[in-house]
Structures are given as C-alpha cells and as structure tokens.
Scaffold this active site. Sequence first.
Site, PDB file in Angstrom:
ATOM      1  N   GLU A  69      21.029 -24.660  34.332  1.00 30.28           N
ATOM      2  CA  GLU A  69      20.097 -23.936  35.249  1.00 30.28           C
ATOM      3  C   GLU A  69      18.696 -23.727  34.661  1.00 30.28           C
ATOM      4  OE1 GLU A  69      24.126 -22.155  37.785  1.00 30.28           O
ATOM      5  OE2 GLU A  69      22.935 -20.960  36.187  1.00 30.28           O
ATOM      6  N   TYR A  96       1.753   2.802   2.509  1.00 36.96           N
ATOM      7  CA  TYR A  96       2.817   2.882   3.571  1.00 36.96           C
ATOM      8  C   TYR A  96       4.016   2.222   3.299  1.00 36.96           C
ATOM      9  CZ  TYR A  96       0.967  -1.679   4.051  1.00 36.96           C
ATOM     10  OH  TYR A  96       0.566  -2.747   3.647  1.00 36.96           O
ATOM     11  N   GLY A 149       0.729  -1.406  -0.044  1.00 35.28           N
ATOM     12  CA  GLY A 149       0.038  -0.041  -0.196  1.00 35.28           C
ATOM     13  C   GLY A 149       0.705   1.291  -0.033  1.00 35.28           C
ATOM     14  N   ASP A 193     -12.631   0.192  10.490  1.00 31.45           N
ATOM     15  CA  ASP A 193     -12.489   0.043   8.989  1.00 31.45           C
ATOM     16  C   ASP A 193     -12.618  -1.427   8.646  1.00 31.45           C
ATOM     17  OD1 ASP A 193     -11.519   0.564   6.331  1.00 31.45           O
ATOM     18  OD2 ASP A 193      -9.398   0.245   6.584  1.00 31.45           O
ATOM     19  N   ASP A 251      20.536 -19.683  40.186  1.00 33.68           N
ATOM     20  CA  ASP A 251      21.963 -19.590  39.814  1.00 33.68           C
ATOM     21  C   ASP A 251      22.561 -20.311  40.634  1.00 33.68           C
ATOM     22  OD1 ASP A 251      24.383 -18.998  38.954  1.00 33.68           O
ATOM     23  OD2 ASP A 251      24.445 -16.886  39.996  1.00 33.68           O
ATOM     24  N   ASN A 265      25.574 -22.001  40.534  1.00 27.89           N
ATOM     25  CA  ASN A 265      27.033 -22.008  40.624  1.00 27.89           C
ATOM     26  C   ASN A 265      27.377 -20.489  41.136  1.00 27.89           C
ATOM     27  OD1 ASN A 265      26.530 -20.573  38.296  1.00 27.89           O
ATOM     28  ND2 ASN A 265      27.947 -21.782  37.083  1.00 27.89           N
TER      29      ASN A 265
HETATM   30  P1  AMP Z   1      -2.709  -4.039   6.019  1.00 31.95           P
HETATM   31  O1  AMP Z   1      -1.842  -2.845   5.384  1.00 31.95           O
HETATM   32  O2  AMP Z   1      -2.603  -4.351   7.209  1.00 31.95           O
HETATM   33  O3  AMP Z   1      -4.072  -3.597   5.389  1.00 31.95           O
HETATM   34  O4  AMP Z   1      -1.962  -5.067   4.910  1.00 31.95           O
HETATM   35  C1  AMP Z   1      -1.905  -4.973   3.482  1.00 31.95           C
HETATM   36  C2  AMP Z   1      -2.181  -6.496   2.913  1.00 31.95           C
HETATM   37  O5  AMP Z   1      -1.221  -7.293   3.414  1.00 31.95           O
HETATM   38  C3  AMP Z   1      -3.507  -7.224   3.364  1.00 31.95           C
HETATM   39  O6  AMP Z   1      -4.564  -6.903   2.521  1.00 31.95           O
HETATM   40  C4  AMP Z   1      -3.001  -8.654   3.176  1.00 31.95           C
HETATM   41  O7  AMP Z   1      -3.050  -9.182   1.843  1.00 31.95           O
HETATM   42  C5  AMP Z   1      -1.508  -8.668   3.730  1.00 31.95           C
HETATM   43  N1  AMP Z   1      -1.330  -9.128   5.085  1.00 31.95           N
HETATM   44  C6  AMP Z   1      -1.510  -8.160   6.162  1.00 31.95           C
HETATM   45  N2  AMP Z   1      -1.333  -8.703   7.304  1.00 31.95           N
HETATM   46  C7  AMP Z   1      -1.125 -10.048   7.252  1.00 31.95           C
HETATM   47  C8  AMP Z   1      -0.833 -11.324   7.666  1.00 31.95           C
HETATM   48  N3  AMP Z   1      -0.856 -11.230   8.904  1.00 31.95           N
HETATM   49  N4  AMP Z   1      -0.637 -12.381   7.176  1.00 31.95           N
HETATM   50  C9  AMP Z   1      -1.090 -12.554   5.865  1.00 31.95           C
HETATM   51  N5  AMP Z   1      -1.098 -11.457   4.975  1.00 31.95           N
HETATM   52  C10 AMP Z   1      -1.294 -10.085   5.469  1.00 31.95           C
END
Ligand code: AMP
Length: 499
Positions: free
Chosen positions: A490, A70, A68, A181, A479, A481
């Site tokens: 231990e 980010y 995405g 969301d 512990d 020793n």
């Molecule tokens: P998010 O930014 O959390 O919406 O994640 C973006 C995409 O990454 C999601 O739509 C999933 O396809 C994948 N994804 C996120 N978290 C996981 C996870 N824990 N296991 C597998 N795929 C993930």
Amino acid sequence: MGSCYGKRSQSDYGTQNIDNQPETDNSSPQKFQHIDEQACLGNLIITNEKVGLITKDYTLLNPPLGSGAYGEVRKAIHKSTNMMRAVKIIHKAQTSMEEQERLMNEVKILQKLDHPNIIKIHEFYQDESFFYIVTELCTGGDLFDKLSQEGSLSEKKAAEIMKQILSAINYCHNEKIVHRDLKPENLLYESDKENSMLKIIDFGTSKEFVPKQKLNQKLGITTYIAPEVLKRKYDEKCDIWSCGVILYILLCGYPPFDARSEGRIMEKVSKGVYSFDSQEWEEVTKEAKEFVRKMLQFEPNKRINAQQALNDPWIKRFTNPTEFDRPLMTEVLTNMRKFTKQQKLQEAVFKFIVVQLATKEEKAELLKIFQCLDTNQDGKLSKQELLVGYSKVMKPIEAAEEVNCIFQQVDKNNSGSIDYTEFVVATIDRQQLLSKQRLQVTFHMFDKDKSGSITIDELKEIFSGIPEEMWKQVVQDFDSNSDGQISLEEFFAMMKKID
Ligand code: AMP
C-alpha cells in the site's frame, strides 16, 4: 609563510559566556521546550525528539570528532539507511541547567534554519544520562585546520569563503537570529573535495533578537568579539565584526587584535585599533583592505550589514557568479511546475526522504540553480526572483502565471518566499529519489515495531503535532484492505502516485 594564527579556542558549553552573566534582556527565557511542536507537516525539517537509547538507531563510532566541557561529538552510522552523521553527546550530570538550556536553544534554532551553509539537524534524543543532537556530518575539517596548514589564503579563496559565511549570516539575520560565536573552528568543510562547501556549526550561543532591542550578554571568544559586546550593548552587527576578524586572518595569517593575555586582547578590541602595516599586507588589494575596514568599523551603526557585505566590490571581483546553465535551469523549473499538490501523507513522506535520505550529490545541481535564482543572496527565493528565472526560459506573461501558481503549491509554510528545502523538495528528480530500495528503507524506518505495517501511532510519533483525525483519514485513503494500517504494498502504491 608560516601561520602565527595561534591556538584553537576552547569549545563552547561553559566557556563562552565570558563573564558568566545571564542575558538580561526581556525576551522570554529558553525553557525546556518540547521540540515536537515544530515537527509537523507544515514544517519542512522533520526532527523528532526521541526518548530512549540512541544505539537502537545509530552505531556510534570512535574516536570522537571533537570534544569540550559539555561532552563530545562522534561520528555515527544510521542503522537503517547506512548514512553517516555527527552526534553531539552532552552529559546531563556534567552540565549546568544553564548549559542544558543553551543546548535546547541550539536544537530549537537549528530546526528553524534552512540554508545550504548551515549545518542541518536530523534528530534529537535523550536518555537518563545524555542528550544527543544528530546532525549532518562534515568530513573536511574546519577552517582553523585549513589556516594552520596554509598560513594565509589567496584573495580569491578568501572571497569564496567569505561569500558563503556572509550568505548564511545574511539569512540568519533576516530570520532574526544572531550567531554570536563566529570563528574558524565553527566553520566546517562538508567534505575534503577541493570545492567543498562550508557549514556554520555551533548555534549554542545564538539567539533570536528583536530589531532595535540591544542584547547584553558577553559571549564569544576574545579574538573575534566585537567591542560593543564587551560593553554589553549590541545587536546582530557583532557577527559582521567577527566576519571582519576572520577575513583579516584569512588574508594575513594572524589576528588583528592579539596579545599574550586575554585581558590585553580585550583592551585592544575595546579600542578597535588594528593595522595593515606588516609585510603580509603589501600584496593585498586596496579593495580587500577597504572591505575589512567596513566590517571592522568600530561604530555598529556605521558598520555594513550582511547584505551590503555580500554586494561589496571585493566579493564581486573575487568570486564567480553562479553560472547560468540553461538546460539545467529549464529542467529544474519544469520539475517545479509539475510539483502538484500531493496528498498530505505523500507530501510528508516525500519531505522526509529529501531531508533525511537524499544524498549531497542528488542535491548539488539544485543548489547551483537555487544560488543562481537567489540574486539578493538572502537564502530564499522571492516571487520576483523566481519570475526573473522563469522569464529566462519562457515568455514573461507565461512566467508570471507560472510563478503565481507555483507559489501557492511550493511555499508550504506561507512564508512569502521559497526556502532552500522547499525548493529541493519541489525540484528534485522524483523518479530517482523514490527508488524502490529507498522507499523500503523509509517504510522500515516508519514501521518502528517491525510488524510489517505502519500504524497511526507510528505516524503520529514521526510527524508529531498532527491531529489523530487527520491520520485516520490519510490511512483510510490508502488502506486498500481496510485493516487500519498501511502495508509495504500500500505504501509503494501511495508513493507511486507522486511521479
Ligand atoms: P561544537 O561543540 O559544536 O563546537 O563541536 C565540537 C567539535 O566537534 C567541532 O569543533 C568539530 O571538530 C566537531 N564537530 C561538530 N559538529 C560536527 C559535524 N557536524 N561534523 C563533523 N564534525 C563536527
């Protein structure tokens, strides 16, 4: 029937605050909080903030699982345990301060939540350029994929899905967290097995709320957004609206409010008018339509809450109650009775192993018992619920005594109820969990500098927030020793006392 369910919505960071206005309610802003505050012994989920290269602990795999604005999410292998996990990677330079705060918010909230249908966080790293959130890995794809493949689902399948989502949302709302969301892309299947569990992901836009105080930030994807969110005056019931939209789509294959442009969708949502007129709804039961109506009730005050939704006749009709398995229940409750007060370090290590290293298979049967005991489905066990469970396998007077005693031992965070992880820690088969091989792995995870012994500094790094004096005492106790450190032998001796 083909799906006209539409396109995948864009991913979160940067896209969901649909009018880019920050929240203006008067709760404290999310600052960069040092998450170590929570990673103490009293807390069940031990999550460390680690500064430095993630690649010393994890091998990051390609291709990405998702991406995405980010950054991306990658599959990763935890080097010392070979466990597979998911890592969300966020590029610091490419994200605004607000987005970074949202990320910290997600970490903080995930740390707090402990429910079988909510993704679990394991670790959090940052280096100069990136943040990394390490969570459990889901390998079964998301609900969007399932819908794209199947178009619409049977009422039974839809009800099993809704029960899981509502159970997690009921838990979140009781914990005073609103997700904001909910959509099929944020619901992942743990595995590709037929009866795989769903997990809610993406708590980036979730928020702690104060009952009766309205929230005002416009967030979410238009298809799933509640009308009151568009008016910027809403509460946790906005999640129930999104659940109503999801259920509508599950049953017919297309959304209740749809149009060519976002603006037109918003217009439709703000009027809240939808219909069951098309052919797809002909075979759908009256109870299902009634349930959708209760969740898509325009007035939030009249809309059902998550607890009421879980008890709806449609959910009850189309889902199987968790079967009561007497031998398993007896075994699990006996384990719980034997769960005695451990030394602090043993207890912490034990929790660490359960949270970080226990497999899904080891926890699967315990989950069934947990769900069987959790009659009000709020994701926690109250004294009364436990009493009902024990009364099924012993006399009522004995059961009452046991439950009082157990609560003192098991409810470690004194919340007045037993959380899911507390339950797993107290009931899991200890002998199987504490295999020599797993203890060795744990020891090497603690022994950061590979010196062959665990020092107080290393313990402090893993279980931060505990005063130095306490660690000194703990180390002294084991512990043998007297070198001020704990060797592998231990460590074995200490953990053997748990059986
Ligand atoms: P998010 O930014 O959390 O919406 O994640 C973006 C995409 O990454 C999601 O739509 C999933 O396809 C994948 N994804 C996120 N978290 C996981 C996870 N824990 N296991 C597998 N795929 C993930």
